[in-house]
Design a protein around this motif. Structure first.
Motif, PDB file in Angstrom:
ATOM      1  N   GLY A  24       0.690  -1.279  -0.016  1.00  0.00           N
ATOM      2  CA  GLY A  24       0.205  -0.083   0.213  1.00  0.00           C
ATOM      3  C   GLY A  24       0.779   1.259   0.117  1.00  0.00           C
ATOM      4  O   GLY A  24       0.310   2.296  -0.365  1.00  0.00           O
ATOM      5  N   VAL A  25       1.968   1.158   0.101  1.00  0.00           N
ATOM      6  CA  VAL A  25       2.984   2.408   0.326  1.00  0.00           C
ATOM      7  C   VAL A  25       4.120   2.445  -0.733  1.00  0.00           C
ATOM      8  O   VAL A  25       4.940   3.355  -0.697  1.00  0.00           O
ATOM      9  N   THR A  26       4.488   1.184  -1.388  1.00  0.00           N
ATOM     10  CA  THR A  26       5.567   1.291  -2.344  1.00  0.00           C
ATOM     11  C   THR A  26       5.290   1.246  -3.759  1.00  0.00           C
ATOM     12  O   THR A  26       6.246   1.475  -4.677  1.00  0.00           O
ATOM     13  N   ALA A  27       4.039   1.102  -4.233  1.00  0.00           N
ATOM     14  CA  ALA A  27       3.746   1.386  -5.821  1.00  0.00           C
ATOM     15  C   ALA A  27       4.473   2.396  -6.223  1.00  0.00           C
ATOM     16  O   ALA A  27       4.433   3.504  -5.698  1.00  0.00           O
ATOM     17  N   PRO A  28       4.920   2.341  -7.569  1.00  0.00           N
ATOM     18  CA  PRO A  28       4.757   1.072  -8.526  1.00  0.00           C
ATOM     19  C   PRO A  28       5.835  -0.061  -7.985  1.00  0.00           C
ATOM     20  O   PRO A  28       5.690  -0.931  -8.863  1.00  0.00           O
ATOM     21  N   ASN A  29       6.689   0.395  -7.026  1.00  0.00           N
ATOM     22  CA  ASN A  29       7.515  -0.624  -6.849  1.00  0.00           C
ATOM     23  C   ASN A  29       6.962  -1.943  -5.917  1.00  0.00           C
ATOM     24  O   ASN A  29       5.876  -1.470  -5.249  1.00  0.00           O
ATOM     25  N   PRO A  30       7.350  -3.095  -5.936  1.00  0.00           N
ATOM     26  CA  PRO A  30       6.703  -4.214  -5.383  1.00  0.00           C
ATOM     27  C   PRO A  30       7.045  -4.141  -3.914  1.00  0.00           C
ATOM     28  O   PRO A  30       8.248  -3.664  -3.337  1.00  0.00           O
ATOM     29  N   ALA A  31       6.291  -4.661  -2.954  1.00  0.00           N
ATOM     30  CA  ALA A  31       6.450  -4.600  -1.717  1.00  0.00           C
ATOM     31  C   ALA A  31       7.104  -6.136  -1.242  1.00  0.00           C
ATOM     32  O   ALA A  31       6.261  -6.961  -0.928  1.00  0.00           O
ATOM     33  N   VAL A  32       8.468  -6.107  -1.351  1.00  0.00           N
ATOM     34  CA  VAL A  32       9.152  -7.385  -1.146  1.00  0.00           C
ATOM     35  C   VAL A  32       9.727  -7.274   0.349  1.00  0.00           C
ATOM     36  O   VAL A  32       9.986  -6.317   1.029  1.00  0.00           O
ATOM     37  N   ASP A 218      -2.105   6.495   9.188  1.00  0.00           N
ATOM     38  CA  ASP A 218      -1.233   7.176   8.125  1.00  0.00           C
ATOM     39  C   ASP A 218      -1.305   6.421   6.635  1.00  0.00           C
ATOM     40  O   ASP A 218      -0.476   6.677   5.871  1.00  0.00           O
ATOM     41  N   ARG A 219      -1.775   5.296   6.865  1.00  0.00           N
ATOM     42  CA  ARG A 219      -1.952   4.391   5.587  1.00  0.00           C
ATOM     43  C   ARG A 219      -3.050   4.465   4.692  1.00  0.00           C
ATOM     44  O   ARG A 219      -3.390   3.384   4.108  1.00  0.00           O
ATOM     45  N   SER A 220      -3.859   5.451   5.074  1.00  0.00           N
ATOM     46  CA  SER A 220      -5.078   5.684   4.267  1.00  0.00           C
ATOM     47  C   SER A 220      -4.910   5.947   2.825  1.00  0.00           C
ATOM     48  O   SER A 220      -4.064   6.830   2.554  1.00  0.00           O
ATOM     49  N   PRO A 221      -5.310   5.437   1.889  1.00  0.00           N
ATOM     50  CA  PRO A 221      -4.999   5.315   0.323  1.00  0.00           C
ATOM     51  C   PRO A 221      -5.786   6.496  -0.146  1.00  0.00           C
ATOM     52  O   PRO A 221      -6.529   7.193   0.369  1.00  0.00           O
ATOM     53  N   ARG A 222      -5.259   6.414  -1.691  1.00  0.00           N
ATOM     54  CA  ARG A 222      -5.937   7.408  -2.621  1.00  0.00           C
ATOM     55  C   ARG A 222      -7.530   7.214  -2.517  1.00  0.00           C
ATOM     56  O   ARG A 222      -7.991   5.940  -2.428  1.00  0.00           O
ATOM     57  N   ARG A 223      -8.300   8.132  -2.876  1.00  0.00           N
ATOM     58  CA  ARG A 223      -9.958   7.735  -3.231  1.00  0.00           C
ATOM     59  C   ARG A 223     -10.232   8.011  -4.520  1.00  0.00           C
ATOM     60  O   ARG A 223      -9.767   9.184  -5.067  1.00  0.00           O
ATOM     61  N   ALA A 224     -10.973   7.471  -4.844  1.00  0.00           N
ATOM     62  CA  ALA A 224     -11.499   7.527  -6.460  1.00  0.00           C
ATOM     63  C   ALA A 224     -13.127   7.051  -6.465  1.00  0.00           C
ATOM     64  O   ALA A 224     -13.500   6.460  -5.542  1.00  0.00           O
ATOM     65  N   VAL A 225     -13.853   7.693  -7.266  1.00  0.00           N
ATOM     66  CA  VAL A 225     -15.248   7.642  -7.431  1.00  0.00           C
ATOM     67  C   VAL A 225     -15.523   7.154  -9.121  1.00  0.00           C
ATOM     68  O   VAL A 225     -14.807   7.888  -9.950  1.00  0.00           O
ATOM     69  N   LEU A 226     -16.157   6.289  -9.290  1.00  0.00           N
ATOM     70  CA  LEU A 226     -16.553   5.827 -10.671  1.00  0.00           C
ATOM     71  C   LEU A 226     -17.608   6.738 -11.043  1.00  0.00           C
ATOM     72  O   LEU A 226     -18.986   6.664 -10.780  1.00  0.00           O
ATOM     73  N   THR A 227     -17.252   7.553 -12.053  1.00  0.00           N
ATOM     74  CA  THR A 227     -18.216   8.493 -12.505  1.00  0.00           C
ATOM     75  C   THR A 227     -17.642   9.196 -13.663  1.00  0.00           C
ATOM     76  O   THR A 227     -16.328   9.245 -13.973  1.00  0.00           O
ATOM     77  N   ARG A 228     -18.633   9.812 -14.572  1.00  0.00           N
ATOM     78  CA  ARG A 228     -18.090  10.519 -15.770  1.00  0.00           C
ATOM     79  C   ARG A 228     -18.374  12.191 -15.521  1.00  0.00           C
ATOM     80  O   ARG A 228     -17.724  12.996 -16.302  1.00  0.00           O
ATOM     81  N   GLY A 229     -18.737  12.537 -14.267  1.00  0.00           N
ATOM     82  CA  GLY A 229     -18.920  13.709 -13.929  1.00  0.00           C
ATOM     83  C   GLY A 229     -17.774  14.379 -12.907  1.00  0.00           C
ATOM     84  O   GLY A 229     -16.798  13.679 -12.893  1.00  0.00           O
ATOM     85  N   ALA A 230     -17.680  15.407 -12.392  1.00  0.00           N
ATOM     86  CA  ALA A 230     -16.886  16.156 -11.731  1.00  0.00           C
ATOM     87  C   ALA A 230     -17.099  15.521 -10.243  1.00  0.00           C
ATOM     88  O   ALA A 230     -17.790  14.837  -9.924  1.00  0.00           O
TER      89      ALA A 230
END
Length: 324
Positions: A24-32, A218-230
């Motif tokens: 959850g904190v290393t992308a795009p690198n892998p969490a090895v 502090d590990r809260s990830p990014r937030r996204a919404v499935l929509t074509r609007g604002a």
């Protein structure tokens, strides 16, 4: 290929477990994860640090000091490509000179893809590949999916009643599942790069989608919404399920709701893992967990999922399914 020693599986399991700390904190690198063992004792351990550097092997080597006569257990092939952010891990290991290196998975990144293993063997280091591959594959699912399919690994979370409802008919949904299920779901949030909900869920529930577990806030990830609007400030827009392939730095995506978003990802064939939390309640005339997922016949529903695990969380039951 050298046959593994008797305790290799146990030490590789430890490397997989410690690698989970970076999810959850290393992308795009892998969490090895990496563990260095000599005479049955751990002398160094490391996991990929936030932002992707330092790599797990570099952290473990720095802790261990001398690794003469030691075995290095690492969940992914040590990188072999040059980077402005740090030396290749294969070169670090060659310079350190351990007796053996045990690798769970070959790196699918074409910049390494076997070159790291070859470099170690050319230096006279014994290398065994494949120990603990199943556990490492599960832990590195996001990175592997991005490398092989060019998109994030997608987990769909559903919290339902026994009769498959996610809310009462009036939309009331707090809380269907209990405290332990919700805590587990927050742990899943902490392990992903982004959480996505549908536009209706955002408008009606105004979800925070943060991680509310002590020590992991502090590990809260990014937030996204499935929509074509604002979308509101602090949110990212995903116009269609297929658009997740274009999300930078997102290797693990958690889809949390609602029924429309869940159905859209299932209909697009983009759900790789399903978390089904079921509370021992019946709702009856309520809101269904899913909308239309595009099935043309009942036969089409069979053979798509396999049960990967199940456990009780208080009075709730969690079932984990993976794409068959």
């Amino acid at each position: 290929m050298i046959a593994p020693a008797g305790d290799d599986a146990r030490w590789m399991a430890a490397a997989v477990a410690i690698g989970e700390r970076g999810r959850g904190v290393t992308a795009p690198n892998p969490a090895v994860g990496c563990v260095i063992v000599r005479d049955g004792c751990v002398i160094g351990r490391g996991w990929t640090q936030p932002g992707g550097r330092p790599h797990a092997e570099a952290v473990a080597l720095a802790q261990a000091g001398s690794v003469a006569d030691a075995t290095v257990f690492v969940t992914l092939e040590p990188c072999a490509h040059d980077s402005a952010r740090g030396p290749a891990c294969a070169d670090l290991l060659v310079a350190a000179g351990p007796a053996r290196v045990v690798v769970a998975l070959v790196d699918p990144d074409e910049r390494t893809a076997g070159r790291g293993i070859a470099r170690l063997r050319e230096a006279g280091i014994v290398v065994y590949v494949g120990c603990g591959a199943a556990g490492a594959t599960a832990s590195l699912a996001g990175f592997l999916m991005r490398q092989r399919a060019g998109r994030p690994h997608v987990t769909l979370k559903l919290a339902t009643s026994l009769d498959g409802r996610i809310a009462l008919a009036d939309g009331s949904s707090r809380w269907i599942t209990g405290d332990r299920s919700r805590a587990h779901a927050h742990l899943e949030r902490a392990r992903c790069d982004m959480i996505l909900v549908g536009g209706g869920t955002l408008r009606i529930d105004a979800p925070r989608l943060d991680v509310r577990i002590d020590g992991l806030a502090d590990r809260s990830p990014r937030r996204a919404v499935l929509t074509r609007g604002a979308v509101p400030a602090g949110w990212e827009r995903v116009a269609a399920p297929e658009a997740v392939a274009g999300l930078d730095g997102v290797d693990s995506l958690l889809v949390e709701g609602g029924a429309g978003a869940a159905a859209a990802f299932l209909r697009a064939g983009l759900v790789d893992r399903l978390l089904l939390y079921r509370a021992p309640i019946l709702i009856g005339d309520g809101q269904a967990a899913l909308g239309d997922i595009g099935l043309g016949a009942l036969d089409d529903a069979h053979g798509r999922w396999r049960l990967a695990g199940a456990r009780m969380l208080g009075s709730d039951r969690l079932e984990v399914y993976e794409r068959a």
